[in-house]
Design an enzyme around this catalytic site. Structure first.
Site, PDB file in Angstrom:
ATOM      1  CB  SER A 106       3.951  12.729  -0.307  1.00 41.52           C
ATOM      2  OG  SER A 106       3.376  13.933  -0.775  1.00 41.52           O
TER       3      SER A 106
ATOM      4  CE  LYS B   4       2.170  12.994  -4.198  1.00 41.71           C
ATOM      5  NZ  LYS B   4       1.248  13.610  -3.247  1.00 41.71           N
TER       6      LYS B   4
END
Length: 245
Positions: free
Chosen positions: A163, A200
């Site tokens: 990601s 993230k």
């Protein structure tokens, strides 16, 4: 070349010449001043300028030991405008450059410094959150000062998932985490959500928290305050390590 030198200029020139013959390098301006008991080095500089104008020396103004005589000593004495060697002023004390005693070192006898260690705690997801299993027995040789100004207690986690490939974080990379409980908008963080850990980009939008991936094929994780999600910031990502097999 002008043949007219003052007695002091003649003395300085012969001193420089003899100094080089004895030591194989020229004296400094300060050494000349000390030898002739001249209180200011500016006086020596003026004598050197005069010797340069009259063709007796060359000097590199950017170096401390860069005086080069241009006239042989015997010829210089002959052309000193009637000055014979007995009348040329001599230094009060002939220079004797101090010699530093030889020093020996025995590196093998010195205690070796301990190699800095950083804990590699386990895995962290760059995708869906996964549990970060701590393994305190595993460490890597890495100085924490490389990743934090104060050398705070950083730790490392191995990455799984894709990601964060837009930030250059690939599966198998090791991220270095500096522990902290808060984050700035846009900061790259490690976070815990309902017991699972992930990497993230932290963003706040209209009261909501977004954990944003850098892979355009993936959606952000949105945390609603009313959901009472067990959300915790673990720390800031301070660096990425990649080991090629």
């Amino acid at each position: 070349m002008s043949k007219h030198l003052t007695k002091r200029q003649a003395g300085v020139y012969l001193y420089i010449y003899d100094y080089i013959q004895e030591n194989h390098y020229p004296p400094t301006v300060r050494e000349i001043a000390d030898a002739f008991q001249i209180s200011s080095t500016n006086g020596v500089v003026e004598h050197l300028k005069a010797l340069g104008r009259k063709g007796f020396i060359e000097k590199d103004s950017f170096k401390s030991r860069a005086i080069r005589p241009l006239v042989a000593r015997e010829k210089a004495v002959m052309i000193l405008d009637g000055i014979i060697p007995n009348e040329v002023p001599t230094p009060a004390k002939p220079p004797r450059p101090a010699r530093r005693p030889a020093q020996t070192y025995a590196p093998a006898q010195l205690p070796s410094a301990p190699r800095p260690q950083m804990r590699l705690l386990g895995n962290i997801a760059c995708g869906s959150p996964i549990y970060a299993e701590e393994n305190f027995d595993n460490t890597i040789e890495l100085d924490p000062h490389l990743f934090s100004r104060g050398g705070e207690e950083c730790y490392a986690l191995r990455v799984r998932g894709t990601s964060m490939i837009g930030d250059g974080i690939m599966p198998g990379d090791i991220v270095v985490v500096r522990p902290q409980k808060t984050a700035e908008d846009g900061e790259l963080i490690a976070a815990m959500i309902d017991g699972s850990a992930t990497v993230k980009r932290y963003e706040k939008r209209k009261g909501l928290i977004y954990l944003v991936p850098s892979n355009p094929d993936m959606e952000p994780i949105v945390i609603h305050p009313e959901d009472n999600a067990d959300f915790q910031i673990l720390g800031s990502i301070r660096g990425v390590l990649r080991i090629y097999q």
